[in-house]
Design an enzyme around this catalytic site. Structure first.
Site, short mmCIF file in Angstrom:
data_model
loop_
_atom_site.label_atom_id
_atom_site.label_comp_id
_atom_site.label_asym_id
_atom_site.label_seq_id
_atom_site.Cartn_x
_atom_site.Cartn_y
_atom_site.Cartn_z
N ASP A 161 -35.40 41.19 40.52
CA ASP A 161 -34.04 41.66 40.75
C ASP A 161 -34.05 43.03 41.41
OD1 ASP A 161 -31.23 41.74 40.52
OD2 ASP A 161 -31.34 42.72 38.57
N HIS A 162 -33.28 43.20 42.48
CA HIS A 162 -33.10 44.49 43.15
C HIS A 162 -34.42 45.12 43.60
CE1 HIS A 162 -28.78 45.10 42.88
NE2 HIS A 162 -28.83 44.59 41.66
N GLU B 284 -28.58 41.38 50.05
CA GLU B 284 -27.31 41.97 49.62
C GLU B 284 -26.65 42.67 50.79
OE1 GLU B 284 -25.61 45.30 46.47
OE2 GLU B 284 -27.16 43.91 45.80
N HIS C 134 -23.22 40.53 41.40
CA HIS C 134 -23.89 41.49 40.53
C HIS C 134 -22.83 42.29 39.79
CE1 HIS C 134 -28.17 41.30 41.92
NE2 HIS C 134 -27.57 40.60 42.87
N GLY C 135 -23.25 42.92 38.70
CA GLY C 135 -22.30 43.71 37.93
C GLY C 135 -21.30 42.83 37.20
N GLY C 136 -21.77 41.71 36.64
CA GLY C 136 -20.86 40.76 35.99
C GLY C 136 -20.50 41.09 34.55
N ASN D 109 -25.15 37.84 37.71
CA ASN D 109 -26.12 38.63 36.95
C ASN D 109 -25.47 39.22 35.71
OD1 ASN D 109 -27.51 38.18 39.42
ND2 ASN D 109 -28.72 40.02 39.08
#
Length: 287
Positions: free
Chosen positions: A80-81, A132, A208-210, A230
């Site tokens: 991730d990331h 992204e 993202h940021g869910g 995520n």
């Protein structure tokens, strides 16, 4: 069943549901996520951020492979990331079956160039890539690569980005932020923008940021074409809050077998809520 990012997400894209990508930071969390996914017959993505990798080390990935192969549901292990090409090569060598390169803070052309380089390397060995475009906000110091300001993904740029990089999935910015929202900040997703991007690119989209987003906003995002969401903060808060409570009951507690079961059970409740919310429960039979 161990899957790549593309093969696990393509089914979600075709059947209009989202797979939770749960960020884990220890072996107990990993097992708990696999267990609840099996209980709900749901495909799952295990997401591990570079900061989490530095904690658990890549040595644990071989054990995750073993558990995933025994699982009754599809499992992908996702870096991730990733911030650099070198990190992605490390992930591939370590056994991740899916990778994300996040160059979203770079200018568009530089993002395209780095993402395309990662795609070429990863596809050569059958590993799928998430890119992204746009910037996701950050609510706290655990905000990963989020920016102070959200820059929404432009649909036309998304088309160019997908065509020029060859990514298999795309993380977009439609109003989410990493971490937990403070009490004076209300998340509001741009569903109109999501609908435009999905119609334009067609590939699996990622949110993202869910954590902390209202259920209604997330379920609507799934309806409109998000296929991976995520979740990190929500399950970690459930896990560690319960752990604090357990440790506070008896200062003599010291064995993980006595400490961890209740925190894992609390985490599984939160994870189950997300699995059902995203429509992933019962979907393992589609694979």
């Amino acid at each position: 069943m161990l899957y790549t990012g593309k093969s696990i997400l393509d089914v979600a894209n075709e059947n209009n549901f989202a797979i939770p990508a749960f960020n884990i930071s220890d072996w107990a969390m990993f097992n708990g996520v696999i267990d609840i996914s099996e209980e709900l017959d749901a495909p799952v993505i295990i997401a591990i951020h570079p900061d989490e990798v530095s904690h658990i080390t890549t040595d644990l990935i071989a054990a995750m492979h073993s558990r995933a192969h025994r699982a009754s549901v599809p499992v992908a292990i996702h870096w991730d990331h990733g911030g650099t090409y070198e990190q992605i090569i490390q992930a591939i060598k370590a056994g991740f079956t899916s990778v994300m390169i996040d160059a979203s803070l770079l200018p568009f052309e530089e993002n395209v160039a780095l993402t395309r380089k990662v795609v070429e390397a990863a596809h050569a060995v059958g590993i799928q890539v998430e890119g992204e475009l746009g910037t996701i906000g950050a609510n706290d110091s655990y905000g990963e690569s989020g920016a102070a300001e959200i820059i929404y993904t432009n649909p036309d740029d998304a088309v160019r980005f997908v065509e020029e990089t060859g990514v298999d999935s795309l993380a977009i910015a439609i109003g989410t932020s990493h971490g937990l929202y403070p009490s004076d900040k209300n998340p509001e997703l741009r569903h109109d923008l999501l609908e435009q991007i999905k119609a334009a690119v067609g590939i699996p989209l990622v949110l993202h940021g869910g954590s902390s987003n209202p259920d209604s906003e997330l379920s609507r995002a799934v309806e409109l074409g998000v296929n991976k969401i995520n979740i990190s903060s929500d399950i970690k808060v459930s896990y560690h809050n319960r752990m604090r409570e357990v440790l506070g009951t008896d200062e003599r507690l010291r064995e993980p077998n006595a400490i961890q079961p209740e925190p894992i059970a609390a985490m599984k409740v939160t994870a189950a809520e997300k699995i059902r919310l995203f429509g992933a429960d019962g979907k393992a039979s589609l694979y």
